[in-house]
Design a protein around this motif. Structure first.
Motif, PDB file in Angstrom:
ATOM      1  N   GLN A 163       0.827  -1.204   0.000  1.00 10.39           N
ATOM      2  CA  GLN A 163       0.000   0.000   0.000  1.00 10.39           C
ATOM      3  C   GLN A 163       0.866   1.262   0.000  1.00 10.39           C
ATOM      4  OE1 GLN A 163      -3.793   0.479   0.608  1.00 10.39           O
ATOM      5  NE2 GLN A 163      -3.565  -1.367  -0.631  1.00 10.39           N
ATOM      6  N   LYS A 164       1.870   1.266   0.854  1.00  9.04           N
ATOM      7  CA  LYS A 164       2.685   2.473   1.017  1.00  9.04           C
ATOM      8  C   LYS A 164       3.684   2.668  -0.125  1.00  9.04           C
ATOM      9  CE  LYS A 164       0.566   4.093   4.440  1.00  9.04           C
ATOM     10  NZ  LYS A 164      -0.227   5.346   4.255  1.00  9.04           N
ATOM     11  N   LEU A 165       4.120   1.590  -0.757  1.00  8.45           N
ATOM     12  CA  LEU A 165       5.014   1.744  -1.909  1.00  8.45           C
ATOM     13  C   LEU A 165       4.247   2.251  -3.128  1.00  8.45           C
ATOM     14  CD1 LEU A 165       7.134   0.372  -0.120  1.00  8.45           C
ATOM     15  CD2 LEU A 165       7.897  -0.864  -2.159  1.00  8.45           C
ATOM     16  N   ILE A 166       3.039   1.769  -3.317  1.00 10.55           N
ATOM     17  CA  ILE A 166       2.215   2.288  -4.416  1.00 10.55           C
ATOM     18  C   ILE A 166       1.896   3.763  -4.156  1.00 10.55           C
ATOM     19  CG2 ILE A 166      -0.051   2.137  -5.534  1.00 10.55           C
ATOM     20  CD1 ILE A 166       0.094  -0.913  -5.111  1.00 10.55           C
ATOM     21  N   GLU A 167       1.629   4.090  -2.903  1.00 14.13           N
ATOM     22  CA  GLU A 167       1.385   5.495  -2.536  1.00 14.13           C
ATOM     23  C   GLU A 167       2.590   6.362  -2.891  1.00 14.13           C
ATOM     24  OE1 GLU A 167      -0.606   6.612   1.366  1.00 14.13           O
ATOM     25  OE2 GLU A 167       1.450   7.309   1.759  1.00 14.13           O
ATOM     26  N   GLN A 168       3.797   5.889  -2.550  1.00 12.41           N
ATOM     27  CA  GLN A 168       5.010   6.629  -2.875  1.00 12.41           C
ATOM     28  C   GLN A 168       5.209   6.749  -4.385  1.00 12.41           C
ATOM     29  OE1 GLN A 168       7.667   8.382  -1.435  1.00 12.41           O
ATOM     30  NE2 GLN A 168       6.179   8.515   0.226  1.00 12.41           N
ATOM     31  N   ALA A 169       4.894   5.680  -5.110  1.00 17.72           N
ATOM     32  CA  ALA A 169       5.054   5.714  -6.569  1.00 17.72           C
ATOM     33  C   ALA A 169       4.157   6.780  -7.190  1.00 17.72           C
ATOM     34  CB  ALA A 169       4.745   4.341  -7.158  1.00 17.72           C
ATOM     35  N   ILE A 170       2.939   6.893  -6.680  1.00 16.56           N
ATOM     36  CA  ILE A 170       2.017   7.906  -7.204  1.00 16.56           C
ATOM     37  C   ILE A 170       2.531   9.307  -6.860  1.00 16.56           C
ATOM     38  CG2 ILE A 170      -0.327   8.848  -7.042  1.00 16.56           C
ATOM     39  CD1 ILE A 170      -1.265   5.929  -6.450  1.00 16.56           C
TER      40      ILE A 170
END
Length: 345
Positions: A163-170
């Motif tokens: 969840q948090k890596l996808i958040e960072q990617a966005i």
């Protein structure tokens, strides 16, 4: 009926849902398994290189990378940057409150060696301990397939990371999120995400957290809605390059030790970075009756990246009692050795 063990991998008939064909001696996974050919792996690697060239250099980073500091993630980062030195990588290490000091040192060292930026994702330990405690006390919080792939504790931890890596990617407009999953953990080298899928996976995890008694209204664990609403065209893809490379634990360790990575110094046969892992495995086996690494190891054996003898030895190794007891103390749980159950202290 006596227990049957698959003649090719390590799965057995006592694992819920596993069927062993008495005529062939194979589990249904081995009977239907078709590995990626060398040519298919080359084509996937060529496609990944095309994606790097096509979408790289447009955001703050090209890759948001999941770096635990363990052997697989450290090796994958090293080889990724060796093969594609032009990539700009933000390596994110999640400190789940049980990350070994050596793993943190190794992660920072690998970032320095590869020229990647390092970011440590931290959360309040008491919140993490409460969440892992409730995961340990839960039963069937995750669907069958997820339960086969990891313990309830590890499923929570892994999903927080995703969840948090996808958040960072966005946020960073990074087109790729990369994990160091082996062929046994993920046979899919390229996963193209969509906003709808990300929304669905967020909603699913929110319900799973609620099922174990966690209401993440502050979005500590969940991808923040505000970020998701502003995704626009910045929808990342997930890549698993390690499942395309030749893999052996001995080769991985040899390469890492040569560049300065250090052995973890924790007595866990399944993790080189997390001191919670032994307890998570113990908890899973007590609740469900099989080792949470059985499917991962079976996948490695099935693909030829680990011998069957090595696989059987790995899932039958005794768990570290000191690590189990230390994690139980931090989570305020007590291991009742005589009855093998967990109770809140």
């Amino acid at each position: 009926m006596s227990k049957l063990v698959c003649k090719k991998c390590v799965l057995d008939s006592e694992i819920p849902g596993i069927q062993i064909n008495e005529e062939t001696g194979l589990c249904h996974f081995c009977e239907t398994y078709t590995p990626l050919s060398s040519q298919e792996k080359k084509e996937y690697l060529a496609r990944i290189e095309e994606l790097f060239e096509q979408y790289g250099g447009k955001g703050n980073y090209d890759i948001i990378y999941a770096l635990s500091g363990g052997k697989d993630s450290s090796y994958t980062l090293y080889k990724l940057k060796k093969d594609y030195p032009f990539l700009k990588v933000l390596a994110v290490q999640f400190d789940n409150g049980f990350t070994s000091e050596n793993a943190i040192i190794n992660a920072k060292k690998m970032c320095k060696i590869t020229g990647c930026d390092y970011f440590q994702l931290t959360m309040e330990k008491e919140i993490l301990y409460d969440t892992f405690r409730k995961a340990a006390e839960s039963y069937d919080a995750f669907p069958k397939f997820a339960k086969y792939r990891a313990s309830d504790i590890c499923n929570v931890c892994i999903t927080i990371i995703k969840q948090k890596l996808i958040e960072q990617a966005i946020i960073q407009k990074a087109p790729f999120v990369v994990f160091a999953f082996t062929a046994g953990q993920s046979p899919n080298p390229i996963i193209n995400l969509s906003v709808n899928f990300i929304q669905w996976s967020r909603s699913l995890f929110e319900k799973q957290l609620q099922k174990i008694g966690i209401d993440d209204k502050d979005e500590i664990f969940l991808l923040k809605k505000e970020v998701l609403e502003n995704t626009g065209e910045n929808v990342p893809s997930i890549l698993h390059p390690l499942c395309l490379w030749d893999y052996s634990e001995d080769k991985v360790l040899e390469t890492l030790l040569e560049v300065g990575w250090e052995l973890p110094g924790i007595s866990d046969s399944n993790s080189t970075n997390c001191t919670l892992n032994s307890f998570a495995c113990y908890n899973h086996m007590e609740k469900y009756g099989f080792h949470p690494y059985a499917f991962d190891v079976a996948g490695l054996v099935r693909s030829g990246e680990m011998s069957r003898e090595e696989g059987l030895e790995k899932i039958n190794q005794e768990l570290s009692q000191p690590l189990i007891e230390e994690a139980a103390r931090k989570l305020e749980l007590k291991v009742k050795k005589s009855q093998k159950i967990l109770v809140k202290i």
